[in-house]
Design an enzyme around this catalytic site. Structure first.
Site, PDB file in Angstrom:
ATOM      1  N   ASN A 199     -21.489 -32.757  62.404  1.00  0.00           N
ATOM      2  CA  ASN A 199     -21.033 -34.031  61.854  1.00  0.00           C
ATOM      3  C   ASN A 199     -19.526 -34.138  62.075  1.00  0.00           C
ATOM      4  O   ASN A 199     -18.903 -33.233  62.637  1.00  0.00           O
ATOM      5  CB  ASN A 199     -21.414 -34.172  60.371  1.00  0.00           C
ATOM      6  CG  ASN A 199     -20.811 -33.080  59.497  1.00  0.00           C
ATOM      7  OD1 ASN A 199     -19.712 -32.586  59.730  1.00  0.00           O
ATOM      8  ND2 ASN A 199     -21.540 -32.686  58.459  1.00  0.00           N
ATOM      9  N   GLU A 202     -17.517 -31.157  60.566  1.00  0.00           N
ATOM     10  CA  GLU A 202     -17.796 -29.907  61.282  1.00  0.00           C
ATOM     11  C   GLU A 202     -17.186 -29.929  62.678  1.00  0.00           C
ATOM     12  O   GLU A 202     -16.693 -28.906  63.171  1.00  0.00           O
ATOM     13  CB  GLU A 202     -19.301 -29.689  61.370  1.00  0.00           C
ATOM     14  CG  GLU A 202     -19.963 -29.394  60.029  1.00  0.00           C
ATOM     15  CD  GLU A 202     -21.471 -29.527  60.078  1.00  0.00           C
ATOM     16  OE1 GLU A 202     -22.137 -29.011  59.168  1.00  0.00           O
ATOM     17  OE2 GLU A 202     -21.997 -30.163  61.026  1.00  0.00           O
ATOM     18  N   ASP A 272     -30.898 -32.838  59.734  1.00  0.00           N
ATOM     19  CA  ASP A 272     -32.130 -32.199  60.207  1.00  0.00           C
ATOM     20  C   ASP A 272     -32.909 -33.144  61.107  1.00  0.00           C
ATOM     21  O   ASP A 272     -33.454 -32.748  62.140  1.00  0.00           O
ATOM     22  CB  ASP A 272     -33.010 -31.785  59.025  1.00  0.00           C
ATOM     23  CG  ASP A 272     -32.330 -30.800  58.091  1.00  0.00           C
ATOM     24  OD1 ASP A 272     -31.481 -30.023  58.568  1.00  0.00           O
ATOM     25  OD2 ASP A 272     -32.654 -30.815  56.890  1.00  0.00           O
TER      26      ASP A 272
END
Length: 319
Positions: A199, A202, A272
């Site tokens: 993301n 990150e 996910d």
């Protein structure tokens, strides 16, 4: 490839997921007053639900699209572990390579939700008793008969550098797609992956850049260039929340897709869904842009639902 063409190809593919499995527990209720003991709401619980989280949610996302899925992770020898295995087997997911760790409890995330608002999250885990998976012959054999492998690292200790090195090396040797949802805090080396999906926060950490000051544009071009220089993924997808999804290869931004969410209720598990659907679409032969568009549609569906959720083929087609 169109979304319908990708969906049609998925049942003929097989995906292996390796990572931290989690049981997501929800307590649903309503709030009518503030506690006299402290300035907090009193939740009148109406019901509880359980679903798969972490790597188990990646598997559930793929199973919901009609794909054969094998999951490798570690669970505790407890009621939560049994509940999670029942959920997964009920969805047709192969859990034969999951390991039972008697000294390590199953990781459980409990969320308290009232009137579609998450009030708090309670995590049950034993951080001091990490359980590392090994690159066993059975795991390597499962990789060999899969079209792609997804490493879902939730920084709970299951994914070690040794295991990751073995998975990347073997996947590359066999010409398999290997995708990773990285956690920069682990500081694992992962050069040679087919796909990574950080993301925006990150991605900054992977690029070695600080958070931009308020009002300063997100340095997407520099982030992508640095990540490709340091980690060399074939494809980099940076999820940007409300700003959509950036597709990058060779250190340059190829395209930015706007978000497909019409209304956001809960982003739990959206990452996910992204790595699951991206990897599946690439395995089906889609280009990175078409795969990202497919994943963008799927993520837009799950964030419009409360709780950890999965998309269905009908929802993707109607979207």
């Amino acid at each position: 490839m169109t979304n319908s063409q990708i969906l049609a190809a998925l049942p003929g593919l097989k995906i292996l997921i390796v990572g931290d499995v989690i049981l997501d527990h929800y307590i649903w209720g309503d709030v009518h007053r503030i506690s006299p003991e402290a300035p907090v709401p009193v939740v009148h619980a109406t019901h509880e639900t359980h679903t798969a989280g972490g790597a188990a949610n990646v598997a559930l996302n793929l199973a919901s699209l009609g794909m054969p899925v094998s999951l490798v992770g570690a669970l505790g020898e407890d009621a939560s572990g049994k509940s999670l295995l029942n959920l997964l087997s009920g969805a047709g997911i192969d859990t034969g390579l999951c390991e039972i760790a008697p000294t390590r409890p199953t990781i459980v995330k409990t969320r308290v939700v009232a009137r579609n608002q998450q009030l708090c999250r309670i995590d049950h885990e034993a951080a001091s008793s990490a359980y590392e998976l090994d690159a066993t012959p059975a795991l390597m054999a499962a990789l060999a008969v899969s079209d792609a492998v997804i490493v879902s690292d939730y920084a709970k200790g299951v994914i070690s550098q040794t295991l990751l090195d073995s998975l990347i090396s073997e996947a590359r040797r066999l010409g398999k797609i290997i995708a990773l949802d990285p956690k920069p805090a682990r500081q694992l080396a992962f050069r040679g992956t087919s796909l990574i999906t950080p993301n925006r926060h990150e991605a900054l950490q992977l690029a070695g850049l600080p958070e931009p000051e308020y009002g300063t544009p997100y340095p997407l071009d520099e982030v992508c260039a640095r990540i490709h220089a340091h980690h060399a993924p074939d494809v980099l997808i940076v999820t940007l929340g409300a700003d959509g999804m950036a597709i990058s290869s060779g250190g340059k931004v190829d395209h930015i897709l706007p978000t497909r969410a019409r209304e956001v209720f809960d982003v739990s598990g959206a990452g996910d869904t992204v790595i699951a659907t991206l990897t599946a679409a690439l395995a089906a032969g889609a280009s990175p842009r078409d795969a990202a568009s497919f994943a963008n549609t799927a993520a837009g569906i799950v964030v419009s639902k409360m709780g950890t959720a999965t998309p269905t083929p009908a929802e993707i087609l109607s979207a």
